[in-house]
Design a protein around this motif. Structure first.
Motif, PDB file in Angstrom:
ATOM      1  N   THR A   1      -2.604  24.191 -12.003  1.00 33.11           N
ATOM      2  CA  THR A   1      -2.366  23.587 -13.321  1.00 33.11           C
ATOM      3  C   THR A   1      -1.635  24.525 -14.276  1.00 33.11           C
ATOM      4  OG1 THR A   1      -4.517  24.309 -14.186  1.00 33.11           O
ATOM      5  CG2 THR A   1      -4.430  22.154 -13.069  1.00 33.11           C
ATOM      6  N   TRP A   2      -1.455  25.780 -13.876  1.00 29.04           N
ATOM      7  CA  TRP A   2      -0.764  26.728 -14.748  1.00 29.04           C
ATOM      8  C   TRP A   2       0.733  26.468 -14.667  1.00 29.04           C
ATOM      9  CZ3 TRP A   2      -3.083  32.338 -14.061  1.00 29.04           C
ATOM     10  CH2 TRP A   2      -4.471  32.293 -14.276  1.00 29.04           C
ATOM     11  N   GLU A   3       1.332  25.942 -15.716  1.00 35.43           N
ATOM     12  CA  GLU A   3       2.763  25.659 -15.675  1.00 35.43           C
ATOM     13  C   GLU A   3       3.597  26.844 -16.144  1.00 35.43           C
ATOM     14  OE1 GLU A   3       4.096  22.654 -18.417  1.00 35.43           O
ATOM     15  OE2 GLU A   3       2.298  22.858 -19.634  1.00 35.43           O
ATOM     16  N   TRP A   4       2.977  27.785 -16.822  1.00 41.84           N
ATOM     17  CA  TRP A   4       3.628  29.037 -17.228  1.00 41.84           C
ATOM     18  C   TRP A   4       2.561  30.109 -17.241  1.00 41.84           C
ATOM     19  CZ3 TRP A   4       2.382  32.230 -21.324  1.00 41.84           C
ATOM     20  CH2 TRP A   4       3.270  33.281 -21.570  1.00 41.84           C
ATOM     21  N   ALA A   5       2.908  31.325 -16.865  1.00 44.09           N
ATOM     22  CA  ALA A   5       1.959  32.437 -16.894  1.00 44.09           C
ATOM     23  C   ALA A   5       2.732  33.738 -16.963  1.00 44.09           C
ATOM     24  CB  ALA A   5       1.046  32.418 -15.665  1.00 44.09           C
ATOM     25  N   GLU A   6       2.140  34.716 -17.655  1.00 41.50           N
ATOM     26  CA  GLU A   6       2.827  35.993 -17.828  1.00 41.50           C
ATOM     27  C   GLU A   6       1.803  37.062 -18.212  1.00 41.50           C
ATOM     28  OE1 GLU A   6       4.903  38.314 -17.143  1.00 41.50           O
ATOM     29  OE2 GLU A   6       6.693  37.135 -17.679  1.00 41.50           O
ATOM     30  N   LEU A   7       2.177  38.307 -17.989  1.00 42.85           N
ATOM     31  CA  LEU A   7       1.373  39.444 -18.429  1.00 42.85           C
ATOM     32  C   LEU A   7       1.759  39.783 -19.861  1.00 42.85           C
ATOM     33  CD1 LEU A   7      -0.685  41.623 -17.445  1.00 42.85           C
ATOM     34  CD2 LEU A   7       1.307  43.058 -16.913  1.00 42.85           C
TER      35      LEU A   7
ATOM     36  N   TRP B   1      -1.504  32.205 -20.082  1.00 47.76           N
ATOM     37  CA  TRP B   1      -0.946  31.095 -19.306  1.00 47.76           C
ATOM     38  C   TRP B   1      -1.079  29.789 -20.079  1.00 47.76           C
ATOM     39  CZ3 TRP B   1      -5.705  33.268 -18.374  1.00 47.76           C
ATOM     40  CH2 TRP B   1      -6.806  32.416 -18.320  1.00 47.76           C
ATOM     41  N   ALA B   2      -0.295  28.803 -19.647  1.00 49.74           N
ATOM     42  CA  ALA B   2      -0.319  27.472 -20.259  1.00 49.74           C
ATOM     43  C   ALA B   2      -0.831  26.471 -19.242  1.00 49.74           C
ATOM     44  CB  ALA B   2       1.078  27.075 -20.733  1.00 49.74           C
ATOM     45  N   ALA B   3      -1.784  25.645 -19.670  1.00 46.37           N
ATOM     46  CA  ALA B   3      -2.338  24.593 -18.821  1.00 46.37           C
ATOM     47  C   ALA B   3      -2.964  23.539 -19.712  1.00 46.37           C
ATOM     48  CB  ALA B   3      -3.383  25.157 -17.852  1.00 46.37           C
ATOM     49  N   ALA B   4      -2.812  22.277 -19.333  1.00 51.68           N
ATOM     50  CA  ALA B   4      -3.424  21.154 -20.051  1.00 51.68           C
ATOM     51  C   ALA B   4      -3.016  21.110 -21.520  1.00 51.68           C
ATOM     52  CB  ALA B   4      -4.947  21.193 -19.915  1.00 51.68           C
ATOM     53  N   GLY B   5      -1.794  21.519 -21.831  1.00 51.32           N
ATOM     54  CA  GLY B   5      -1.320  21.484 -23.200  1.00 51.32           C
ATOM     55  C   GLY B   5      -1.901  22.555 -24.091  1.00 51.32           C
ATOM     56  N   LYS B   6      -2.478  23.608 -23.500  1.00 50.77           N
ATOM     57  CA  LYS B   6      -3.095  24.683 -24.263  1.00 50.77           C
ATOM     58  C   LYS B   6      -2.577  26.034 -23.766  1.00 50.77           C
ATOM     59  CE  LYS B   6      -7.383  21.995 -24.573  1.00 50.77           C
ATOM     60  NZ  LYS B   6      -8.831  21.962 -24.253  1.00 50.77           N
ATOM     61  N   LEU B   7      -2.651  27.036 -24.648  1.00 48.53           N
ATOM     62  CA  LEU B   7      -2.322  28.399 -24.274  1.00 48.53           C
ATOM     63  C   LEU B   7      -3.623  29.174 -24.133  1.00 48.53           C
ATOM     64  CD1 LEU B   7       0.050  30.342 -23.780  1.00 48.53           C
ATOM     65  CD2 LEU B   7      -0.087  30.984 -26.194  1.00 48.53           C
TER      66      LEU B   7
ATOM     67  N   ALA C   1       8.793  43.498 -29.266  1.00 49.70           N
ATOM     68  CA  ALA C   1       8.048  43.105 -30.469  1.00 49.70           C
ATOM     69  C   ALA C   1       6.896  42.211 -30.037  1.00 49.70           C
ATOM     70  CB  ALA C   1       8.955  42.375 -31.458  1.00 49.70           C
ATOM     71  N   PRO C   2       5.760  42.253 -30.751  1.00 52.47           N
ATOM     72  CA  PRO C   2       4.582  41.476 -30.345  1.00 52.47           C
ATOM     73  C   PRO C   2       4.659  40.022 -30.803  1.00 52.47           C
ATOM     74  CG  PRO C   2       4.048  42.745 -32.277  1.00 52.47           C
ATOM     75  CD  PRO C   2       5.470  43.122 -31.912  1.00 52.47           C
ATOM     76  N   VAL C   3       5.747  39.360 -30.435  1.00 51.07           N
ATOM     77  CA  VAL C   3       5.914  37.956 -30.799  1.00 51.07           C
ATOM     78  C   VAL C   3       6.352  37.172 -29.568  1.00 51.07           C
ATOM     79  CG1 VAL C   3       6.534  38.501 -33.186  1.00 51.07           C
ATOM     80  CG2 VAL C   3       8.340  38.210 -31.497  1.00 51.07           C
ATOM     81  N   GLY C   4       6.174  35.874 -29.649  1.00 50.81           N
ATOM     82  CA  GLY C   4       6.641  34.979 -28.609  1.00 50.81           C
ATOM     83  C   GLY C   4       7.118  33.693 -29.243  1.00 50.81           C
ATOM     84  N   LEU C   5       7.900  32.928 -28.510  1.00 46.82           N
ATOM     85  CA  LEU C   5       8.346  31.618 -28.957  1.00 46.82           C
ATOM     86  C   LEU C   5       7.826  30.583 -27.970  1.00 46.82           C
ATOM     87  CD1 LEU C   5      10.340  30.199 -31.109  1.00 46.82           C
ATOM     88  CD2 LEU C   5      11.656  29.733 -29.044  1.00 46.82           C
ATOM     89  N   VAL C   6       7.038  29.642 -28.480  1.00 45.50           N
ATOM     90  CA  VAL C   6       6.498  28.564 -27.665  1.00 45.50           C
ATOM     91  C   VAL C   6       7.434  27.361 -27.762  1.00 45.50           C
ATOM     92  CG1 VAL C   6       4.551  27.007 -27.290  1.00 45.50           C
ATOM     93  CG2 VAL C   6       4.148  29.363 -28.073  1.00 45.50           C
ATOM     94  N   ILE C   7       7.811  26.811 -26.622  1.00 45.16           N
ATOM     95  CA  ILE C   7       8.601  25.586 -26.566  1.00 45.16           C
ATOM     96  C   ILE C   7       7.684  24.493 -26.048  1.00 45.16           C
ATOM     97  CG2 ILE C   7      10.624  24.442 -25.596  1.00 45.16           C
ATOM     98  CD1 ILE C   7      11.903  27.215 -25.292  1.00 45.16           C
TER      99      ILE C   7
ATOM    100  N   ARG D   1       4.174  19.656 -22.211  1.00 48.64           N
ATOM    101  CA  ARG D   1       4.596  20.782 -21.372  1.00 48.64           C
ATOM    102  C   ARG D   1       4.823  21.997 -22.261  1.00 48.64           C
ATOM    103  NH1 ARG D   1       9.149  17.698 -17.669  1.00 48.64           N
ATOM    104  NH2 ARG D   1       7.776  16.090 -16.829  1.00 48.64           N
ATOM    105  N   ILE D   2       4.363  23.141 -21.786  1.00 44.01           N
ATOM    106  CA  ILE D   2       4.426  24.371 -22.576  1.00 44.01           C
ATOM    107  C   ILE D   2       5.178  25.439 -21.786  1.00 44.01           C
ATOM    108  CG2 ILE D   2       3.117  26.166 -23.755  1.00 44.01           C
ATOM    109  CD1 ILE D   2       2.740  23.367 -24.940  1.00 44.01           C
ATOM    110  N   HIS D   3       6.149  26.049 -22.442  1.00 43.02           N
ATOM    111  CA  HIS D   3       6.854  27.195 -21.878  1.00 43.02           C
ATOM    112  C   HIS D   3       6.954  28.233 -22.990  1.00 43.02           C
ATOM    113  CE1 HIS D   3       9.459  28.933 -18.721  1.00 43.02           C
ATOM    114  NE2 HIS D   3      10.087  29.507 -19.738  1.00 43.02           N
TER     115      HIS D   3
END
Length: 275
Positions: free
Chosen positions: A225-231, A238-244, A16-22, A7-9
């Motif tokens: 299948t998109w468990e997370w999505a954002e602009l 978006w996150a789906a199937a264990g991939k970003l 800032a142009p960064v993100g944190l993947v959980i 699962r990806i969130h």
């Protein structure tokens, strides 16, 4: 039965142009990763043998700090089995540590680069704090629901530009909230946030699916299948199937779809934070 993908969130810093993947998987293993959104590169932070409640977590506007709620069930330990912590992105080692002892409330939101709101609920203990960070005791989050994940998640969505549209009651202990966000070129991203007892296999009691609503009067395009999505700037991620994934938004839909990172082939590794 084949194993479920992780699962990806993702938490995106607003300034800032960064993100944190959980990344969660197996269910009692979770890892954090830094996402450089300019270069689309990824750096592993740390693993935790336990659970991070991603919907009760937040990244600071400058992308330097993480506040998160976690549980490992070691109720007699210093952490009291569940805790809220503040760490330096992308690591989990606490620089501020608040043992909780139950799974009600917990976590929090950033109200500035160094100011945070603690979702205190029934109360945390304070084991140690960071002098450079300040707890915001005046902030009153709007749109929260209940005493679990939605007490932080819904205020975070509203803060980050999502509009609450509707709440649909399906049956007892099962409902969904509809959020929407314009993503350009006449398109809207719709987030369907489920809260239910007896969720589908492979889902938690809180889970999301998505739809794309086009500029023409046509039925929404389901993205179940998109468990997370954002602009992210001018692109959709978006996150789906264990991939970003990422794609550009055009009047006729999404184009130039690509995989940014595959999180499937990862395994627990004991990593020490460099602080």
């Amino acid at each position: 039965m084949s194993p479920f993908p992780p699962r990806i969130h993702v938490l995106l810093a607003s300034q800032a142009p960064v993100g944190l993947v959980i990344r969660r998987g197996p269910s009692k293993h979770v890892a954090t990763m830094l996402w450089d959104r300019d270069r689309d590169t990824f750096q592993l932070g740390q693993w935790l043998k336990g659970r991070i409640y991603e919907r009760r977590s937040d990244i600071s506007p400058d992308g330097k700090h993480l506040i998160y709620f976690a549980m490992n069930g070691k109720w007699q330990s210093e952490s009291r089995g569940s805790w809220t912590a503040i760490s330096r992105v992308p690591y989990l080692k606490a620089i501020a540590f608040f043992p909780k002892g139950d799974c009600w409330h917990g976590g929090g939101l950033w109200t500035g680069k160094t100011k945070y709101w603690l979702n205190d609920g029934y109360g945390h203990a304070e084991l140690h704090s960071a002098s450079a960070l300040q707890r915001d005791t005046q902030y009153q989050p709007q749109g929260g629901c209940g005493g679990e994940c939605l007490s932080v998640y819904y205020p975070r969505l509203l803060r980050d530009g999502w509009a609450w549209v509707d709440r649909v009651k399906i049956r007892k202990w099962q409902e969904k909230d509809i959020f929407e966000k314009p993503i350009g070129q006449g398109w809207t991203l719709r987030k369907i946030a489920h809260a239910e007892v007896g969720a589908p296999v492979g889902k938690g009691c809180y889970w999301d699916e998505h739809e794309l609503v086009g500029p023409n009067p046509a039925p929404p395009i389901a993205c179940p299948t998109w468990e997370w999505a954002e602009l992210d700037g001018r692109r959709l991620v978006w996150a789906a199937a264990g991939k970003l994934w990422a794609a550009q938004v055009r009047p006729n839909g999404l184009v130039s779809e690509s995989v940014l990172f595959d999180f499937n082939d990862m395994a627990f590794d004991a990593i020490e934070a460099p602080y």
